[in-house]
Enzyme design. Structure first.
Site, PDB file in Angstrom:
ATOM      1  N   PHE A 146       0.874  -1.175   0.000  1.00  0.00           N
ATOM      2  CA  PHE A 146       0.000   0.000   0.000  1.00  0.00           C
ATOM      3  C   PHE A 146       0.905   1.217   0.000  1.00  0.00           C
ATOM      4  O   PHE A 146       1.718   1.391   0.912  1.00  0.00           O
ATOM      5  CB  PHE A 146      -0.918   0.045   1.224  1.00  0.00           C
ATOM      6  CG  PHE A 146      -1.701   1.337   1.319  1.00  0.00           C
ATOM      7  CD1 PHE A 146      -2.983   1.409   0.805  1.00  0.00           C
ATOM      8  CD2 PHE A 146      -1.146   2.475   1.894  1.00  0.00           C
ATOM      9  CE1 PHE A 146      -3.698   2.592   0.873  1.00  0.00           C
ATOM     10  CE2 PHE A 146      -1.857   3.664   1.960  1.00  0.00           C
ATOM     11  CZ  PHE A 146      -3.137   3.722   1.454  1.00  0.00           C
ATOM     12  N   GLU A 147       0.739   2.045  -1.021  1.00  0.00           N
ATOM     13  CA  GLU A 147       1.604   3.209  -1.140  1.00  0.00           C
ATOM     14  C   GLU A 147       0.902   4.259  -1.996  1.00  0.00           C
ATOM     15  O   GLU A 147       0.353   3.951  -3.051  1.00  0.00           O
ATOM     16  CB  GLU A 147       2.920   2.798  -1.795  1.00  0.00           C
ATOM     17  CG  GLU A 147       3.877   3.933  -2.084  1.00  0.00           C
ATOM     18  CD  GLU A 147       5.101   3.453  -2.848  1.00  0.00           C
ATOM     19  OE1 GLU A 147       6.190   3.425  -2.274  1.00  0.00           O
ATOM     20  OE2 GLU A 147       4.943   3.109  -4.052  1.00  0.00           O
ATOM     21  N   ILE A 148       0.893   5.469  -1.514  1.00  0.00           N
ATOM     22  CA  ILE A 148       0.477   6.611  -2.315  1.00  0.00           C
ATOM     23  C   ILE A 148       1.701   7.512  -2.422  1.00  0.00           C
ATOM     24  O   ILE A 148       2.228   7.975  -1.408  1.00  0.00           O
ATOM     25  CB  ILE A 148      -0.703   7.364  -1.688  1.00  0.00           C
ATOM     26  CG1 ILE A 148      -1.905   6.419  -1.512  1.00  0.00           C
ATOM     27  CG2 ILE A 148      -1.103   8.558  -2.546  1.00  0.00           C
ATOM     28  CD1 ILE A 148      -3.104   7.064  -0.848  1.00  0.00           C
TER      29      ILE A 148
END
Length: 582
Positions: A342-344
């Site tokens: 999970f990465e923005i």
């Protein structure tokens, strides 16, 4: 033999003559020759296909990867060019022609149903959106259900209200059936891209035999997916090549989505893209964990070499999260990393000169294939070198589950919108590094984690009632041990980061009141200057709770008034357990 003649008389008939021996031999030879000719013809017509299509033949190649294998066979020396899609190799015109001329199955040359991969997001898509942001996923056709599940989760929780576009990337051609059923999940624009074969294969400086030998060794050592080539190709692509795909050319923020992942909290009133843009954040995360040391044996040494050779790219350690990944000695890597599943992330960071120099440096070391370097530690080390810590965002309110880990907010305000179980949150796992990182980031989420831990201690493991005549003995013991049990954690830090410290209670009466042991708040704000780790406190929570329960059971079974020595021993152990739990 006798037979009647036409006039009714008997006429003798001579017996049939047997064929000669020579004649029988000739007929047998003709029959054998005919059979042999038929067998030869069958082998000639069908034998080649039977040989190469056999599922047991060691040379059988998955047709989905045949374009990769063929590109390796026809590969020639390439020239490096940062503007190339792959980010590493750019073929000359002659090389491109030879690659186009290679022999591959027809479905790889002419995609089914005249399918052509998307290469651009139209400008009008951005007109109705507050941010040029996309959700993207690297997925294969056979992972259709996992992809649909992950997309449905995000659509239901978030994107059905915002309609940010989706980008799906694949090293295969997406099949018509895959596209059909994916489009049913969302009403947002969706684009199906193709990963270059050069970006999904061995670069020309890799010794393939050595790489495969190392894969065999890691497989034998039971390293997670240590024997997988495709997994290494994925990790390398996610580490530094994906950002060069033309579908990301005009994009400002990327939200990475993994097939099979799940968003567990409603976000109808929260847009993380807008939040990051408004607060000048570059990277957002939800989980941290530790890498397997055998998978990144030389990664840190090579990174330190890069830091020496490219010192102009490196920010001071007190401005970044470098102290978090190097521990107290700030020399050795402690295996902590941001879990980029999970990465923005802001695309400018991935395109930056510093980041691309670092990726190319690592790529030419070969560790993505000779070892099993992952995008998680690579991204984390890049962040620790190039990104100020105030541009990192912990998305505590976003519940996220994938594979072995779950993040679930523990504060009531955020958790009420979630379906996850806060007791399963990986933040309290021994392999999580989140507590230390939040302390360094001075994130208020750390307060909610500590408060949650304190409340659970009080609810699940209540301290037994103390009789009035026993209070004086325990008060004396507490006063004697007070300074040892509740030391103030003080440590100089040039970065001036606010910290949480453990302070001694002003009096034992605050702990025992009215015959009942009361909760005493030990965590409080202190002056600037401490970076003491709180990870150990969180990690030891479960052990402290078990120790406290065991001592409570012993105390309940033995009359305290009959054995003062035992009371003193147990009381001291109880206070140590309380300090350890908090």
């Amino acid at each position: 033999m006798l037979c009647f003649d036409s006039d009714g008389t008997y006429a003798p008939i001579s017996p049939l003559k047997k064929p000669s021996v020579g004649r029988r031999s000739f007929l047998r030879q003709i029959t054998q020759a005919t059979i042999l000719s038929g067998v030869i013809m069958l082998v000639f017509m069908f034998g080649r296909d039977l040989l190469w299509s056999s599922s047991t033949n060691s040379y059988t190649i998955d047709p989905r990867d045949l374009d990769i294998v063929q590109s390796l066979c026809n590969a020639q020396n390439g020239t490096f060019n940062n503007n190339n899609h792959s980010g590493i190799l750019m073929a000359t015109d002659e090389q491109e022609e030879s690659i186009m001329d290679r022999q591959v199955p027809s479905y790889l040359i002419t995609p089914p149903s005249d399918y052509q991969p998307d290469i651009v997001i139209p400008t009008e898509v951005w007109t109705s959106l507050p941010s040029k942001s996309v959700l993207y996923m690297v997925v294969r056709n056979e992972n259709l259900q996992e992809a649909r599940s992950a997309m449905r989760s995000i659509e239901d929780r978030f994107n059905r209200h915002f309609k940010y576009p989706w980008v799906l990337l694949n090293n295969q051609d997406f099949t018509p059936a895959f596209q059909k059923y994916i489009r049913k999940v969302t009403q947002a624009p969706i684009y199906f891209g193709k990963i270059d074969a050069q970006a999904w294969s061995y670069p020309n400086w890799i010794d393939i035999r050595t790489a495969e030998d190392h894969m065999d060794i890691m497989y034998a050592l039971n390293v997670y997916r240590g024997g997988s080539l495709s997994f290494r190709q994925l990790l390398r692509y996610q580490s530094g090549l994906a950002i060069h795909h033309p579908l990301f050319r005009d994009v400002d923020y990327l939200w990475r989505v993994e097939p099979g992942s799940d968003i567990t909290c409603d976000m109808i009133d929260f847009d993380p893209f807008v939040y990051m843009k408004k607060h000048n954040k570059t990277l957002g995360f939800t989980l941290t964990m530790r890498e397997a040391p055998e998978a990144v044996e030389n990664l840190w040494d090579d990174t330190r070499q890069f830091m020496d050779e490219y010192s102009h790219h490196i920010l001071p350690g007190n401005e970044t999260i470098m102290p978090w990944i190097t521990g107290q000695d700030r020399i050795n890597y402690n295996m902590c990393h941001l879990w980029s599943n999970f990465e923005i992330i802001k695309t400018d960071f991935l395109r930056s000169k510093a980041y691309q120099d670092y990726f190319e440096f690592l790529d030419r070391k070969g560790g993505f294939f000779y070892e099993r370097w992952g995008d998680n530690p690579v991204r984390t080390m890049a962040v620790a070198m190039f990104l100020p810590r105030n541009q990192i965002q912990f998305f505590n309110r976003i519940g996220y589950t994938h594979s072995v880990a779950t993040h679930c907010p523990v504060n009531q305000e955020d958790n009420i919108r979630c379906s996850c179980d806060m007791f399963e949150s990986y933040d309290f796992h021994e392999n999580s590094c989140t507590a230390d990182l939040l302390q360094l980031l001075d994130d208020p989420a750390l307060d909610s984690m500590v408060t949650f831990a304190e409340k659970q201690i009080a609810v699940d493991y209540p301290v037994p009632k103390v009789e009035e005549h026993e209070q004086e003995i325990i008060l004396n013991l507490i006063e004697q041990e007070q300074e040892q049990l509740y030391p103030t954690i003080q440590k100089e830090n040039s970065g001036g980061v606010k910290s949480k410290s453990l302070s001694p209670p002003s009096t034992g009466a605050n702990i025992i009141e009215g015959g009942q042991v009361k909760e005493h708040k030990l965590i409080e704000q202190q002056a600037e200057g401490s970076t003491e780790s709180l990870e150990d406190i969180i990690a030891m929570l479960q052990g402290g709770l078990e120790q406290q329960q065991n001592m409570d059971d012993e105390l309940a079974m033995i009359p305290i008034t009959e054995d003062i020595d035992f009371l003193e021993d147990v009381s001291i152990q109880q206070q140590e357990g309380i300090a350890m739990m908090v």
